[in-house]
Design a protein around this motif. Structure first.
Motif, PDB file in Angstrom:
ATOM      1  N   VAL A 180       2.656  -2.720   2.375  1.00 38.81           N
ATOM      2  CA  VAL A 180       2.591  -2.971   3.815  1.00 38.81           C
ATOM      3  C   VAL A 180       1.334  -3.776   4.154  1.00 38.81           C
ATOM      4  O   VAL A 180       1.384  -4.727   4.934  1.00 38.81           O
ATOM      5  N   ILE A 181       0.205  -3.410   3.556  1.00 40.32           N
ATOM      6  CA  ILE A 181      -1.051  -4.124   3.832  1.00 40.32           C
ATOM      7  C   ILE A 181      -0.931  -5.581   3.379  1.00 40.32           C
ATOM      8  O   ILE A 181      -1.329  -6.499   4.110  1.00 40.32           O
ATOM      9  N   ASP A 212       3.405   6.737  -1.960  1.00 39.06           N
ATOM     10  CA  ASP A 212       2.785   6.445  -0.656  1.00 39.06           C
ATOM     11  C   ASP A 212       1.678   5.411  -0.790  1.00 39.06           C
ATOM     12  O   ASP A 212       1.539   4.526   0.059  1.00 39.06           O
ATOM     13  N   ALA A 213       0.879   5.512  -1.853  1.00 42.62           N
ATOM     14  CA  ALA A 213      -0.174   4.517  -2.084  1.00 42.62           C
ATOM     15  C   ALA A 213       0.449   3.153  -2.366  1.00 42.62           C
ATOM     16  O   ALA A 213      -0.043   2.121  -1.889  1.00 42.62           O
ATOM     17  N   GLY A 214       1.541   3.145  -3.114  1.00 45.98           N
ATOM     18  CA  GLY A 214       2.237   1.889  -3.388  1.00 45.98           C
ATOM     19  C   GLY A 214       2.810   1.265  -2.125  1.00 45.98           C
ATOM     20  O   GLY A 214       2.733   0.050  -1.931  1.00 45.98           O
ATOM     21  N   GLU A 215       3.380   2.105  -1.267  1.00 45.78           N
ATOM     22  CA  GLU A 215       3.913   1.600   0.010  1.00 45.78           C
ATOM     23  C   GLU A 215       2.789   1.053   0.882  1.00 45.78           C
ATOM     24  O   GLU A 215       2.942   0.011   1.533  1.00 45.78           O
ATOM     25  N   ALA A 271      -0.352   5.944   8.236  1.00 45.46           N
ATOM     26  CA  ALA A 271       0.559   7.038   7.898  1.00 45.46           C
ATOM     27  C   ALA A 271       0.732   7.164   6.390  1.00 45.46           C
ATOM     28  O   ALA A 271       0.675   8.280   5.852  1.00 45.46           O
ATOM     29  N   TYR A 272       0.937   6.063   5.707  1.00 42.16           N
ATOM     30  CA  TYR A 272       1.096   6.125   4.246  1.00 42.16           C
ATOM     31  C   TYR A 272      -0.172   6.658   3.573  1.00 42.16           C
ATOM     32  O   TYR A 272      -0.105   7.513   2.688  1.00 42.16           O
ATOM     33  N   GLU A 300       1.779  -1.808  15.246  1.00 52.78           N
ATOM     34  CA  GLU A 300       2.663  -0.825  14.615  1.00 52.78           C
ATOM     35  C   GLU A 300       2.446  -0.784  13.102  1.00 52.78           C
ATOM     36  O   GLU A 300       2.498   0.285  12.495  1.00 52.78           O
ATOM     37  N   GLU A 301       2.181  -1.931  12.504  1.00 54.13           N
ATOM     38  CA  GLU A 301       1.905  -1.959  11.071  1.00 54.13           C
ATOM     39  C   GLU A 301       0.606  -1.230  10.752  1.00 54.13           C
ATOM     40  O   GLU A 301       0.504  -0.558   9.725  1.00 54.13           O
TER      41      GLU A 301
END
Length: 175
Positions: free
Chosen positions: A138-139, A131-134, A104-105, A97-98
């Motif tokens: 997440v990564i 979005d790039a920051g998110e 998606a981001y 899911e990650e």
């Protein structure tokens, strides 16, 4: 003085994945600096447009190594672990899911930075750069989870023959 990076894992298959994580984190640093500069209001409008173009280029260059890495995990590592821990819930499911969340981001960022960006206001750019920051966050957390949860499972659950086969499958370049 450059500090030598030590591997956390002795198992060759895990060293491959850990090395890939280290490489991807290194590449991410370049584009994350641009994200941080937007967050800290360090750009003029003109500089922002240039920085956004650079950010887009760096993320596009990052996609192939990232996808090659995640596809190896999804094709070889996850199915092997799923034999022991299942896929309905738990770490394999959460990790997959990650991967989707990261896609998606990055996809959302790329979609909103297509074409002519010269009409974007500073606020427009800051909004899309989020979005790039998110994706970065997440990564980064994702790699920590893999190295603290999934990788030890490989060490503890998989038989020696499975570990050896996994190494053979994973020992390919992501570049």
């Amino acid at each position: 003085m450059v500090k030598e990076k030590k591997f956390k894992f002795d198992l060759p298959a895990l060293r491959v994945l850990e090395n890939e994580h280290n490489y991807l984190l290194h590449v991410m640093e370049d584009w994350h600096l641009i994200v941080l500069a937007f967050e800290r209001d360090m750009y003029t409008l003109e500089e922002g447009h240039e920085a956004l173009q650079t950010l887009r280029r760096l993320i596009i260059e990052f996609i192939d190594p990232l996808k090659n890495h995640t596809e190896k995990e999804e094709e070889f590592l996850f199915p092997l672990l799923a034999k022991y821990v299942g896929t309905e819930q738990g770490p394999v499911n959460a990790t997959e899911e990650e991967h989707e969340e990261i896609d998606a981001y990055i996809g959302h960022f790329l979609h909103h930075t297509r074409g002519d960006l010269s009409d974007m206001t500073m606020q427009d750019m800051k909004d899309v750069v989020k979005d790039a920051g998110e994706a970065f966050e997440v990564i980064t957390v994702h790699f920590v989870k893999e190295e603290s949860i999934l990788f030890p499972m490989v060490n503890n659950i998989l038989r020696i023959e499975e570990q050896d086969k996994l190494y053979e499958q994973l020992y390919t370049s992501i570049l």
